[in-house]
Design an enzyme around this catalytic site. Structure first.
Site, PDB file in Angstrom:
ATOM      1  N   GLU A  58      30.221  51.040  89.080  1.00 21.94           N
ATOM      2  CA  GLU A  58      30.689  49.934  89.930  1.00 21.94           C
ATOM      3  C   GLU A  58      30.090  50.029  91.335  1.00 21.94           C
ATOM      4  O   GLU A  58      29.831  49.008  91.979  1.00 21.94           O
ATOM      5  CB  GLU A  58      32.217  49.932  89.981  1.00 21.94           C
ATOM      6  CG  GLU A  58      32.896  49.792  88.630  1.00 21.94           C
ATOM      7  CD  GLU A  58      32.393  48.595  87.824  1.00 21.94           C
ATOM      8  OE1 GLU A  58      32.024  47.569  88.429  1.00 21.94           O
ATOM      9  OE2 GLU A  58      32.361  48.686  86.583  1.00 21.94           O
ATOM     10  N   TYR A  64      24.074  45.352  78.759  1.00 19.87           N
ATOM     11  CA  TYR A  64      24.164  46.722  79.262  1.00 19.87           C
ATOM     12  C   TYR A  64      23.189  47.645  78.528  1.00 19.87           C
ATOM     13  O   TYR A  64      22.310  48.257  79.151  1.00 19.87           O
ATOM     14  CB  TYR A  64      25.578  47.268  79.064  1.00 19.87           C
ATOM     15  CG  TYR A  64      26.670  46.577  79.825  1.00 19.87           C
ATOM     16  CD1 TYR A  64      27.279  47.192  80.921  1.00 19.87           C
ATOM     17  CD2 TYR A  64      27.140  45.329  79.438  1.00 19.87           C
ATOM     18  CE1 TYR A  64      28.308  46.583  81.618  1.00 19.87           C
ATOM     19  CE2 TYR A  64      28.163  44.703  80.121  1.00 19.87           C
ATOM     20  CZ  TYR A  64      28.748  45.330  81.217  1.00 19.87           C
ATOM     21  OH  TYR A  64      29.761  44.709  81.903  1.00 19.87           O
TER      22      TYR A  64
END
Length: 347
Positions: free
Chosen positions: A27, A117
């Site tokens: 993140e 991803y």
């Protein structure tokens, strides 16, 4: 969630064993890949998540060693990418392309998957191996500098990449960009990860899968105790890929490995899904409690899906889901509703 200057993290990341540290790093990395340089549309979401996942693994290598990085890649290949290609979609589905084409009617939430991803990360890992890590890191710095505070698409990325490495034409000529970016299914080229960390998981999985029910008491637990949290996840995931276990074997596995007392939400997630596939009735209440306690879509969506696909428990799970909607994220609600309707249509 990677909001600029204010990252939102779920409490489920506090696993008690620091096994999710790299997810916290993920993140933070979005401050550069996703926020500083942004994909122009959902069709190019791999520029956000693929780059961030790649850098997350690089940070993991600095923390735990290169072999750990490779193991995480293998783990994601088997536990995330393969199920996305073969269960969520199918190998010829357009949404398994790295760079996608969305119609005006396409709901981005239904297109969103681990393709962005993991297929993106594998592509970047491949490119790193082609050019070498030092040269590739120089490229990444230039990429961020060139496109800082801009939104770009995949063609702009490719043009910049080819220009940056124009002095390495002999290597560029070996890369089939169209194959990587526009082909469906799994990545066309195996990343050739180091499997030294995974071998123990495979061997221990084989023991549980192949041992007769009346002999499982002879399976030792020392191997499992020595596993890292990520290896425990991989073992349980690999076991779920086998034919459904008997309920007797599931009971023995749960008791011997003390899985009912497992507090790591990721490990618990894989154990619950393994037991649901085996149609072990005691897991239903545990699964219901789990989806009420955790709100993270990655953790609850596929447990809901497994429950919807178990006819004897589909209706009570639907009622549970409906009652829990006021406490759930809108995107999670839409995705789970999609799975619920698909399961009902297949019944």
């Amino acid at each position: 969630m990677e909001n600029p200057c204010m990252i939102f993290l779920t409490p489920s990341l506090i696993a008690g064993d620091r096994s999710l540290t790299c997810l916290v790093a993920h993140e933070q990395i979005h401050a550069w890949f996703g926020n500083l340089v942004t994909n122009s549309s959902w069709e190019h979401q791999w520029l956000n998540e693929g780059f961030t996942t790649y850098m997350e693994r690089c940070i993991g290598a600095l923390m735990y060693g290169e072999a750990h990085r490779h193991f995480c890649g293998l783990n994601a290949w088997s536990s995330q990418l393969i199920p996305t290609v073969y269960e969520q979609f199918n190998p010829t589905h357009g949404l398994t392309k790295l760079v996608q084409t969305h119609s005006i009617e396409q709901d981005p939430n239904q297109a969103f998957s681990n393709i962005y991803y993991e297929k993106g990360q594998v592509f970047l890992f491949f490119l790193e191996k082609m050019f070498g890590v030092e040269e590739f890191y120089k490229y990444l710095r230039d990429y961020l500098k060139t496109f800082s505070r801009k939104s770009i698409n995949s063609q702009q990325w490719k043009d910049h990449f080819v220009t940056f490495f124009q002095h390495k034409k002999e290597i560029l000529d070996k890369i089939d960009f169209d194959l990587w970016m526009y082909s469906t299914g799994m990545p066309a080229i195996d990343p050739n990860y180091d499997d030294s960390f995974q071998k123990d998981c495979v061997e221990y999985c084989r023991k549980w899968a192949e041992t007769k029910d009346d002999k499982v008491g002879e399976i030792g637990v020392e191997t499992y105790k020595k596993f890292t949290p990520q290896q425990k996840e991989e073992f349980l995931h690999l076991l779920r890929q086998e034919e459904p276990l008997s309920t007797a074997k599931v009971e023995a596995l749960t008791a011997k490995l003390h899985l009912e007392n497992e507090h790591n939400c990721e490990i618990r997630h894989y154990w619950i899904r393994l037991c649901l596939k085996a149609r072990w009735d005691p897991i239903v209440k545990i699964a219901h409690d789990y989806v009420l306690y955790y709100g993270r879509m990655k953790l609850v969506r596929y447990i809901y899906k497994d429950l919807f696909e178990w006819p004897q428990h589909a209706e009570e799970t639907k009622k549970l889901f409906e009652s829990n909607k006021p406490y759930m994220h809108a995107i999670a609600i839409r995705c789970i509703e999609h799975d619920m309707n698909a399961a009902a249509g297949a019944a």
